[in-house]
Design an enzyme around this catalytic site. Structure first.
Site, short mmCIF file in Angstrom:
data_model
loop_
_atom_site.label_atom_id
_atom_site.label_comp_id
_atom_site.label_asym_id
_atom_site.label_seq_id
_atom_site.Cartn_x
_atom_site.Cartn_y
_atom_site.Cartn_z
N ASP A 148 -43.94 9.01 54.28
CA ASP A 148 -44.61 8.83 55.49
C ASP A 148 -43.47 8.28 56.56
O ASP A 148 -43.91 9.07 57.97
CB ASP A 148 -45.59 7.92 55.60
CG ASP A 148 -45.10 6.32 55.24
OD1 ASP A 148 -44.46 6.26 54.33
OD2 ASP A 148 -45.47 5.51 55.72
N GLU A 155 -36.95 11.48 43.72
CA GLU A 155 -35.79 11.15 44.47
C GLU A 155 -34.52 11.23 43.83
O GLU A 155 -33.45 11.30 44.11
CB GLU A 155 -36.01 9.96 45.22
CG GLU A 155 -37.15 9.81 46.31
CD GLU A 155 -38.35 9.33 45.99
OE1 GLU A 155 -39.21 9.14 46.58
OE2 GLU A 155 -38.37 9.12 44.76
N HIS A 210 -45.29 -2.01 54.23
CA HIS A 210 -45.15 -1.43 52.91
C HIS A 210 -43.74 -0.84 52.65
O HIS A 210 -42.94 -0.48 53.55
CB HIS A 210 -46.09 -0.29 52.82
CG HIS A 210 -45.96 0.97 53.41
ND1 HIS A 210 -46.10 1.03 54.82
CD2 HIS A 210 -45.62 2.19 53.12
CE1 HIS A 210 -45.81 2.15 55.39
NE2 HIS A 210 -45.44 3.08 54.32
N HIS A 211 -43.38 -0.68 51.53
CA HIS A 211 -41.80 -0.12 51.25
C HIS A 211 -40.80 -1.10 51.36
O HIS A 211 -39.62 -0.92 51.42
CB HIS A 211 -41.71 1.06 51.66
CG HIS A 211 -42.26 2.52 51.22
ND1 HIS A 211 -43.27 2.27 49.93
CD2 HIS A 211 -42.54 3.50 51.89
CE1 HIS A 211 -43.87 3.41 50.04
NE2 HIS A 211 -43.65 4.07 51.00
N GLY A 236 -21.29 9.47 34.30
CA GLY A 236 -21.80 9.62 33.14
C GLY A 236 -23.24 9.49 33.05
O GLY A 236 -23.70 9.25 31.80
N ASP A 265 -31.12 17.24 24.24
CA ASP A 265 -32.66 16.93 24.27
C ASP A 265 -32.75 15.79 24.80
O ASP A 265 -33.76 15.42 25.54
CB ASP A 265 -33.26 17.38 22.74
CG ASP A 265 -32.43 16.43 21.73
OD1 ASP A 265 -31.47 15.88 21.92
OD2 ASP A 265 -33.06 16.10 20.59
N ASN A 314 -30.68 18.22 18.78
CA ASN A 314 -30.33 17.40 17.36
C ASN A 314 -30.90 16.09 17.35
O ASN A 314 -30.65 14.95 16.71
CB ASN A 314 -28.91 17.35 17.44
CG ASN A 314 -28.16 16.80 18.93
OD1 ASN A 314 -28.98 16.32 19.63
ND2 ASN A 314 -27.05 17.13 19.23
N GLY A 344 -32.00 13.79 19.38
CA GLY A 344 -31.82 12.36 19.86
C GLY A 344 -30.41 12.18 20.55
O GLY A 344 -29.71 13.20 21.09
N GLU A 376 -24.46 8.36 21.20
CA GLU A 376 -24.88 7.08 20.77
C GLU A 376 -24.77 6.85 19.42
O GLU A 376 -24.51 5.96 18.73
CB GLU A 376 -26.29 6.80 21.37
CG GLU A 376 -26.42 7.12 22.77
CD GLU A 376 -25.59 6.20 23.83
OE1 GLU A 376 -24.82 5.28 23.10
OE2 GLU A 376 -25.77 6.52 24.93
#
Length: 557
Positions: free
Chosen positions: A27, A50, A113-114, A406, A433, A460, A462, A466
């Protein structure tokens, strides 16, 4: 000359080459969006959220040189902040614009608001100001001065800037200059420029083992054409950091490879660390591009090109526009008189192992052969970036990656932004993925905009990067196994994008042949073992775990 504040801002954006504003309506910015709709030569491209808009603006700026992001106050600004911070870390010039509450409400400290409903309207600017080179709220009295200051700062510093535009002033008329915005950098101090040039030419003349080491600032500040020309004129070999991929021509015989401290090939490490004249572009060493901080540059032989200065053997020459200095050096530096260089070796013929399952070891060299000159290659942080890191890119290609920040999920929206900025170039995205699931909805915007990229999704199951750091078989590194190939038609039922799936080398060859023969967009899902990874990642994981968790960490209980 008189015009409205909104029109003045849009005219300035068009002057610096921006033809799309990327963002999300709210708005407090709808009044400016009405002016965008009425303006010629610039349009609004809405994204799904955003954060994705900020990522897309980052990708746009990397291909166009500058971008514009539009959000609304508070919720929109903070949602975009991770992307803005990433642009700051990666030295990407991005103009962030946020519609703000009406100026009268700000001045009278309304609870709105916001906001935190406490009348404090400085908190958002203070938050975003930590990650921008300038952050300002526009008023009718300061609009011309502050808008131009923000644009100059963004272009000069190659960092994001943030402009809050109160919702009740966009249509107010102000007096503006009748001269166009001048985006050129200030000229150098003549004495400092000449002194630096003479000293550099002297060092170059005495050097027996000169080397150029490029990082991402070479691209951001426009140094690449001059550095490439100087290298070729003087036959100076060059390397780059992993964060500087896609800058200098990797197909040239002068190209050495990637410098990564102790993780470099012996030849690259020897050339860089034993150079008697090392030219750098303000490298920023993090654990990922320095071989865990094992880099050793010869400080006594170092010439560093900064954004507005040069440092020669530790002595700073300020007041210099480096592009002017590079032009002088290219003109005055003597050409090499040695014999012609040997051409770079050609890649050996690729022999397909038809029924063999896809592996990381063989898949990335195959994809490197699929790339061609002038491609924009975008690689997600982690497996894709490390897998491509061992490959050589074609000449004139552009490489987009979040090497320092990263942030996973960055690359799909960045693909959208880069294609908006450079629609004439072929774009290829490599994304895992897990990363894809963070920002997958932006595929709908890519299809809505009739873009036709090649998206390679590495399935793969996941977070492979990690897994090699910690938790190889832990559930926290798993992700849901979506029907990825169905998504283009889910997001746009009449899409021309074609989905492919490959689990073997033969299936990959068939898919790549079909993609090469078509102008349609492609969504290629490749299936690999969750415990397979590029060699660089297999060594990166344990090194990262030791660095992060220490000798008493979970890997060493």
């Amino acid at each position: 000359m008189r015009t409205t504040i909104g029109e003045f801002l849009l005219d300035r954006l068009k002057t610096v080459g921006i033809t799309e504003i990327i963002g999300v309506p709210g708005d407090f910015n709808l009044n400016l969006l009405e002016q965008v709709d009425e303006a010629e030569g610039i349009r609004f491209v809405g994204t799904c959220n955003e954060l994705n808009a900020a990522y897309a603006a980052d990708g746009y700026a990397r291909s166009r040189g500058l971008s514009a992001l539009l959000t609304t106050y508070g919720v929109g600004e903070l949602s975009a902040l991770n992307g803005i911070a990433g642009a700051a870390a990666e030295h990407v010039p991005l103009i962030s614009i946020a519609g703000a509450p009406p100026l009268y409400a700000t001045e009278d400290r309304y609870a709105l608001h916001h906001t935190m409903a406490d009348g404090n309207f400085s908190d958002m600017l203070a938050s975003i100001g930590q990650f921008t080179a300038a952050a300002v709220r526009i008023t009718p009295m300061n609009a011309v001065e502050e808008i131009d200051r923000a644009l100059h700062t963004c272009l000069r510093e190659k960092r994001p800037v943030h402009i809050q535009l109160p919702s009740d002033i966009s249509h107010l008329t102000i007096e503006v200059p009748d001269t166009p915005f001048d985006a050129t950098l200030p000229t150098s101090d003549p004495e400092r420029l000449e002194s630096a040039a003479e000293r550099i030419l002297e060092m170059f003349g005495n050097a027996q083992r000169p080397v150029i080491l490029a990082d991402l600032d070479a691209d951001r500040h426009g140094f690449v054409p001059a550095l490439q020309a100087i290298a070729e004129k003087t036959r100076t070999p060059y390397a780059h950091l992993s964060s500087g991929r896609g800058t200098l021509n990797e197909q040239h015989p002068l190209y050495l490879g990637t410098y990564n401290g102790a993780g470099s090939s012996p030849a690259v490490r020897e050339a860089v660390e034993n150079s008697d004249f090392l030219i750098t572009t303000t490298p920023r060493f993090i654990e990922g591009n320095s071989g865990a901080f094992t880099h050793q540059l010869p400080e006594e032989a170092l010439l560093d090109f900064g954004d507005q200065h040069v440092s020669i053997q530790g002595e700073h020459y300020v007041g210099i526009t480096v592009l002017e200095l590079l032009d002088i050096l290219l003109e005055r530096i003597p050409a090499a008189t040695s014999k012609d260089l040997e051409p770079a070796p050609e890649q050996p013929e690729w022999i397909v192992q038809e029924d063999s399952p896809l592996t990381q070891e063989r898949m990335w060299p195959r994809f490197s052969r699929f790339l061609r000159s002038d491609d924009v290659v975008i690689a997600e942080a982690g497996t894709s970036n490390i897998g491509l890191g061992a490959q050589t890119f074609p000449a004139n290609s552009r490489y987009i990656n979040s090497s320092i920040w990263g942030s996973i999920g960055f690359t799909l929206p960045a693909l959208l932004g880069s294609q908006l900025a450079a629609p004439e170039r072929r774009h290829i995205l490599f994304i895992g993925d897990g990363s894809f699931q963070l920002t997958a909805q932006e595929l709908s915007t890519i299809l809505r905009e009739d873009q036709a990229p090649i998206i390679v999704l590495v399935n793969n199951r996941g977070y492979t990067i990690e897994r090699f750091i910690l938790g190889m078989n832990s559930g926290y590194n798993d992700v849901a196994n979506w029907s990825y190939g169905d998504l283009p038609k889910v997001f746009r039922p009449d899409t021309t994008m074609v989905s492919y799936s490959a689990s073997t080398e033969g299936e990959l060859e068939e898919a790549l042949a079909s993609i090469e023969a078509s102008d349609a967009g492609a969504f290629l899902e490749v299936h690999l073992d969750p415990e397979d990874a590029p060699a660089g990642l297999q060594s990166f994981g344990p090194m990262t775990a030791d660095f992060d968790y220490g000798p008493r960490g979970p890997r060493n209980p």
